[in-house]
Design an enzyme around this catalytic site. Structure first.
Site, short mmCIF file in Angstrom:
data_model
loop_
_atom_site.label_atom_id
_atom_site.label_comp_id
_atom_site.label_asym_id
_atom_site.label_seq_id
_atom_site.Cartn_x
_atom_site.Cartn_y
_atom_site.Cartn_z
N ILE A 69 0.89 -1.15 0.00
CA ILE A 69 0.00 0.00 0.00
C ILE A 69 0.94 1.21 0.00
CG2 ILE A 69 -0.22 -0.12 2.53
CD1 ILE A 69 -2.98 1.17 2.25
N SER A 70 0.81 2.05 -0.99
CA SER A 70 1.79 3.12 -1.20
C SER A 70 1.84 4.09 -0.03
CB SER A 70 1.47 3.90 -2.48
OG SER A 70 1.65 3.09 -3.62
#
Length: 222
Positions: A69-70
């Site tokens: 998840i960035s």
């Protein structure tokens, strides 16, 4: 839009979200609609329980299948560059956890998203449905876009590409924006392409970022 009945509104995370939003503003995110979306979407729901206490730190977190998840700043910067208006049709390449899709939904976008990992695809769909977000999702090669619903007002790519995928440019509407990180497997430069006319484009380059590689026919090979 958000279904708080899902248990997403755990009180201990409210203050952490507010602190994250302030951190994003301090780093240069100016779009107030984007910041408000980050204040609403419960990032902790999109990561494993063991990682939830780290969910509101400005860092990427693992979600399985060698994906992440960035970092919130990265998501915010890409989203800001997209310049989303309510009602626009937006294609996301790389559903991942579903967090970026939720942010786009909060901005009023009609979201279409493509993911190549079946496990992540199923989990993201389930999480987004539980939270009350309505999207169209597809399991497949995101480097080819999703031509069945083209053209799109905006396209965001959440993995690093070796070159700008031509199929995605072709699937842009006039005045549509494509935001994609382009570079080698260690470092990418954020690129925004605006489709002025069918054969005329404006290209802008922004700061360096680090993404997982975009795998597919028009991206990196496995």
């Amino acid at each position: 839009m958000l279904n708080w009945g899902s248990g997403a509104d755990n009180p201990k995370f409210k203050q952490r979200r507010r602190r994250l939003v302030q951190a994003l503003a301090d780093k240069g995110i100016e779009n107030q609609r984007v910041l408000e979306a980050f204040n609403i979407v419960p990032r902790h729901v999109f990561v494993d329980t063991a990682l939830q206490d780290r969910a509101y730190k400005d860092t990427a977190l693992p979600i399985g299948k060698e994906q992440t998840i960035s970092q919130p700043y990265t998501v915010a910067r890409q989203t800001e560059l997209l310049e989303i208006q309510p009602g626009e049709k937006v294609l996301e390449i790389g559903t991942g956890s579903g967090y970026q899709a939720a942010i786009l939904c909060e901005l009023g976008a009609n979201v279409y998203t493509v993911e190549r990992h079946e496990k992540l695809y199923k989990k993201a769909k389930s999480t987004l449905k539980e939270l009350g977000y309505s999207i169209r999702a597809k399991l497949g090669d995101g480097t080819l876009g999703w031509s069945a619903y083209a053209p799109y007002d905006a396209i965001v790519v959440t993995a690093g590409a070796p070159v700008v995928p031509e199929d995605l440019v072709e699937q842009l509407n006039i005045n549509g924006r494509l935001v994609v990180p382009v570079g080698d497997e260690n470092r990418q430069e954020m690129v925004r392409i605006i489709k002025i006319r069918e054969d005329e484009f404006e290209e802008e380059h922004f700061s360096d970022f680090k993404f997982v590689p975009l795998i597919g026919e028009k991206g990196w090979q496995k």
